[in-house]
Design an enzyme around this catalytic site. Structure first.
Site, short mmCIF file in Angstrom:
data_model
loop_
_atom_site.label_atom_id
_atom_site.label_comp_id
_atom_site.label_asym_id
_atom_site.label_seq_id
_atom_site.Cartn_x
_atom_site.Cartn_y
_atom_site.Cartn_z
N LYS A 288 -13.37 19.89 -10.03
CA LYS A 288 -14.32 19.52 -11.29
C LYS A 288 -14.79 19.40 -10.65
CE LYS A 288 -13.20 19.83 -16.26
NZ LYS A 288 -14.00 19.13 -17.72
N GLU A 374 -4.74 19.79 -32.00
CA GLU A 374 -5.17 20.03 -33.50
C GLU A 374 -5.43 19.50 -34.50
OE1 GLU A 374 -9.27 21.06 -30.74
OE2 GLU A 374 -7.38 21.95 -31.38
N ARG A 402 -8.68 24.77 -36.34
CA ARG A 402 -7.68 25.03 -35.81
C ARG A 402 -6.15 24.42 -36.85
NH1 ARG A 402 -8.83 26.80 -30.39
NH2 ARG A 402 -7.20 25.22 -29.42
#
Length: 640
Positions: A288, A374, A402
C-alpha cells in the site's frame, strides 16, 4: 505569492488515452508507464483528496491487466473501488482526474454510469467475486469467450460474501480469474525469482495441459477415484505453494508473486488468459502506498487523505474549535467503560473511522475488530449480550445495511441489549451515494423492541452514549453525523436520558419545528429568521424516533398552525412515525399544516456536505422557505 504546482512530466502516459493505446507499447516500456502513472495519481489526489494508498499499491497491476487483457470487452472488476484511480486515468478519464470527488466530477469509486470500463460499481467491500461470477456465467450462456477478472484485496477476503462466491464458483467450475491483492496481511510473501518461476510454470501451457490430461485420465476410473486423485495432487501442490484453502474451494491457485514486478506479472496473466480453464486465483503481493514515501511509512493515514503537499506529505485540515462527533463518541465510551467493565466494543475493520482505536488503546482486551464482516459482528455482539456484557457495535450507517438480517433476527427478535453506535449518519460529502447514511432511521425504527435516538449536537451524543450504556431492556441505537460538532458546551459526563422524552429548545406560538438529529442548529437558525419576520416559532429536539415523545408531538400539533419535521434521513423515517401518530390521534383534522422535510428520494451525487444539505432543503433557508410556503406567503419564499 505561493507558487502554482505543475503537473508531473509524463511523456509516455501522454500517449495513452484508452487501454487499446497501450498495445503499441513494448513490455520494456511498461515500467516507465507505471512510474508516470504513479506520479500522475499522487499529483491528482494531492489536489482533490481521496483514497491514495490503495491505488498506489496497484499501479503495476493496473498497467499489466489493461496491457494483457482487452478491456472493456474483457470485464475488469475492482473490489471496493478506491483502488481504481490509476484505472480511471488509463480508461479515458485522465482529463477529469483532478475533479475526483468534487461536485460534478469523477466518483471516488467505480461507477457503471461513468465509463464502460467500470464493469461493476463498487464502494462497499467484497462484491467483486460474486459480480464476476455472474458475468462469467452470463458470458457462457451467451456462448462468448471474453475474460472476467475480479481484483479483491486481502482485507475484503475477511467478508463471508467472498467465500460464498468462491464456493459457488468452484462448484460451477466457471472460467473466472480472481486476483487476490495481498497488501496488508502478507499471507505468504513471494520468494524472489523462484516464486516467479513457479508461478509462470504453474500457469503455463505445459502444467495446465498435464493437469487437464490427468483429469481426463482419472475420469475413466470413476468420479470418486477422479476426485480423490485430483485432491491428492492439489493438496501436494498446496503444501508447496500455500494454496490449499483456495484449491479446496475449486480454484486453481497461482502465486504468491510480486505485484510490483511487471516481468513477473505479465507472463502469468498471459498464461492464464490463453490457457486458463475453470476458476483461477492469482495471489499477488503488493505494498500500500508504493512509490510515495509518506504513504509507505503510514499506510493507515494515507488510505484516505485530504489535500496534501506532495513534497512533505502534510495534509490540509480545516480548523475547527469543535471536536468531531467520532471523537466525542470514543471518549464518552471510554469514560463509561472505566466505570463498567461489562462494556465491550465491536468494529468491522474500521477502528480509526469509528474512534474505537482510541478505545482499544485503553481497553485492548475489550475491543474486537471482526474484519469486514458486519453480519458476523452484529451476531457476535448479540452473543456477548446474552452473557451479560454490554456490547457497543460501532458501524457506519451505510455498512450496517449489510447486517440487517442479523439486526432483525439475532438482536431485535430476541430483544438483546446490543448498542448500535451509528457513525456517518446523513450526507457524507465526497463519498457520495454509496456511503450516504440515509436509511438507518427507517430500517431501525420499523423494528419492534428497538430504541432509536439521534444526537442534535455533540453534548447530546455524550448523553446518548451513557443512556445506551445503562439500557439493558433491549436493543438501542444512536446516530450521529460525519464531521465536527457545533461548538456547544460539553458536560463532564453524559446524563442518562429518559427514554422517549424530547426537549423544547425555544418556545413560540405560530410555527413549530421538530428536529430529529444533526439539523438542530439549522432549525434554531431558521427560527431566528422566522421570528424576525413576525412568525413566533417553537423549536423542539425530538431525541427519539422510537419511542416517540407523544405528549410533545401532541402539544406542538395542538398549539401551532404549522408543524415542520426535519431529519437528515430518507422517506419513511422519523417523520413517517410522527405522521402515523398524528393521523391515528385525529390531530391532522384540525387544519394543522404538517410539512415533513427529509432527504430527497434519489441517490444524490457527491458534493460538499453543506451543499448537499442545502440542495435537499434541510438547511435553515430550506426550512424557512417551507414555512412560508405552508402559510401561503410566496413572496417570502423567493427571498428565503
Amino acid at each position: 505569492m505561493k507558487p502554482v504546482k505543475s503537473p508531473p512530466q509524463t511523456p509516455l502516459l501522454d500517449t495513452i488515452r484508452i487501454p487499446a493505446d497501450m498495445k503499441r507499447l513494448t513490455e520494456a516500456d511498461l515500467p516507465k508507464l507505471a512510474e508516470e502513472l504513479r506520479a500522475e495519481t499522487i499529483d491528482a489526489v494531492s489536489r482533490t483528496g481521496g483514497h491514495l494508498g490503495a491505488g498506489l499499491g496497484v499501479v503495476e497491476l493496473t498497467v499489466a491487466l489493461h496491457y494483457v487483457f482487452d478491456t472493456p470487452g474483457d470485464r475488469l472488476i475492482w473490489d471496493v473501488g478506491h483502488q481504481a484511480y490509476p484505472h480511471k486515468i488509463l480508461t479515458g478519464r485522465r482529463d477529469r482526474i483532478r475533479t475526483l470527488r468534487q461536485e460534478g466530477g469523477l466518483s471516488g469509486f467505480t461507477r457503471r454510469a461513468e465509463s464502460e470500463y467500470d464493469a461493476f460499481g463498487a464502494a462497499h467491500s467484497s462484491t467483486s467475486i460474486s459480480a464476476g461470477l455472474g458475468m462469467a456465467v452470463a458470458r457462457d450462456l451467451k456462448g462468448r469467450r471474453n475474460n472476467v477478472i475480479s481484483v479483491i484485496g486481502d482485507g475484503a477476503m475477511s467478508a463471508g460474501m467472498a467465500y460464498e462466491a468462491m464456493n459457488n464458483a468452484g462448484a460451477l467450475d466457471a472460467r473466472l480469474i480472481v486476483i487476490l491483492n495481498d497488501n496488508d496481511m502478507s499471507i505468504a510473501p513471494p520468494q524472489g525469482a523462484m516464486s516467479a518461476y513457479l508461478a509462470r510454470l504453474a500457469s503455463g501451457r505445459t502444467y495446465q495441459g498435464f493437469r487437464d490430461f490427468g483429469k481426463k485420465l482419472t475420469s475413466y476410473l470413476g468420479k470418486n477415484v477422479d476426485r480423490a486423485i485430483t485432491r491428492a495432487v492439489e493438496h501436494a501442490r498446496g503444501y508447496v505453494t500455500g494454496g490449499t484453502l483456495f484449491e479446496e474451494m475449486g480454484f486453481f491457485h497461482i502465486g504468491p508473486i510480486d505485484g510490483h514486478n511487471l516481468e513477473h506479472l505479465i507472463p502469468v496473466l498471459k498464461n492464464v488468459r490463453d490457457h486458463g480453464q475453470g476458476p483461477v486465483l492469482i495471489h499477488v503481493v503488493t505494498q500500500k502506498g508504493k512509490g510515495y514515501a509518506p504513504a509507505e511509512a503510514a499506510a493507515d493515514k494515507y488510505h484516505g487523505v485530504s489535500k496534501f503537499d506532495v513534497i512533505t506529505g502534510a495534509q490540509a485540515k480545516a480548523p475547527s474549535n469543535a471536536p468531531s462527533y467520532t471523537k466525542v463518541f470514543a471518549q464518552s465510551l471510554i469514560e463509561e467503560a472505566r466505570e463498567d467493565d461489562r462494556i465491550v466494543a465491536v468494529t468491522a475493520a474500521m477502528p480509526s473511522g469509528t474512534g474505537l482505536d482510541l478505545f482499544g488503546k485503553e481497553f485492548p482486551d475489550r475491543t474486537f475488530d471482526v474484519g469486514i464482516a458486519e453480519q458476523h459482528g452484529v451476531t457476535f455482539a448479540a452473543g456477548m449480550a446474552t452473557e451479560g456484557y454490554r456490547p457497543f457495535a460501532a458501524i457506519y450507517s451505510t455498512f450496517l445495511q449489510r447486517a440487517y438480517d442479523q439486526v432483525v433476527h439475532d438482536v431485535a427478535i430476541q430483544n438483546l441489549p446490543v448498542r448500535f453506535a451509528i457513525d456517518r449518519a446523513g450526507f457524507v460529502g465526497a463519498d457520495g451515494a454509496t456511503h450516504c447514511g440515509a436509511f438507518d432511521i427507517a430500517y431501525l425504527a420499523s423494528l419492534p423492541n428497538f430504541v432509536v435516538m439521534a444526537a442534535g449536537d455533540e453534548a447530546e451524543l455524550k448523553h446518548m452514549v451513557r443512556t445506551a450504556a445503562v439500557h439493558d431492556s433491549g436493543p438501542i441505537a444512536f446516530r450521529y453525523p460525519r464531521g465536527n460538532g457545533v461548538g456547544v458546551d460539553m458536560p463532564e459526563r453524559g446524563e442518562v436520558l429518559e427514554i422517549g422524552k424530547g426537549r423544547i429548545m425555544r418556545e413560540g406560538s405560530k410555527v413549530a419545528i421538530l428536529s430529529y438529529g444533526a439539523r438542530l442548529a439549522d432549525c434554531l437558525k431558521a427560527a431566528d429568521e422566522l421570528d424576525s419576520a413576525g412568525l413566533s416559532t417553537t423549536v423542539a429536539d425530538a431525541r427519539f424516533a422510537k419511542p416517540l415523545d407523544e405528549a410533545l408531538i401532541r402539544a406542538l400539533a395542538e398549539n401551532h398552525e404549522v408543524l415542520v419535521t426535519v431529519e437528515e434521513g430518507s422517506v419513511g423515517g422519523f417523520s413517517a412515525h410522527v405522521m402515523h401518530f398524528l393521523a391515528h390521534e385525529g390531530l391532522l383534522e384540525s387544519g394543522l399544516k404538517l410539512r415533513p422535510l427529509v432527504m430527497p428520494d434519489i441517490f444524490m451525487d457527491h458534493a460538499k456536505p453543506e451543499k448537499m444539505v442545502a440542495d435537499a432543503g434541510l438547511d435553515a433557508a430550506g426550512i424557512v422557505s417551507t414555512v412560508f410556503a405552508a402559510l401561503g406567503q410566496e413572496e417570502h419564499v423567493a427571498r428565503a
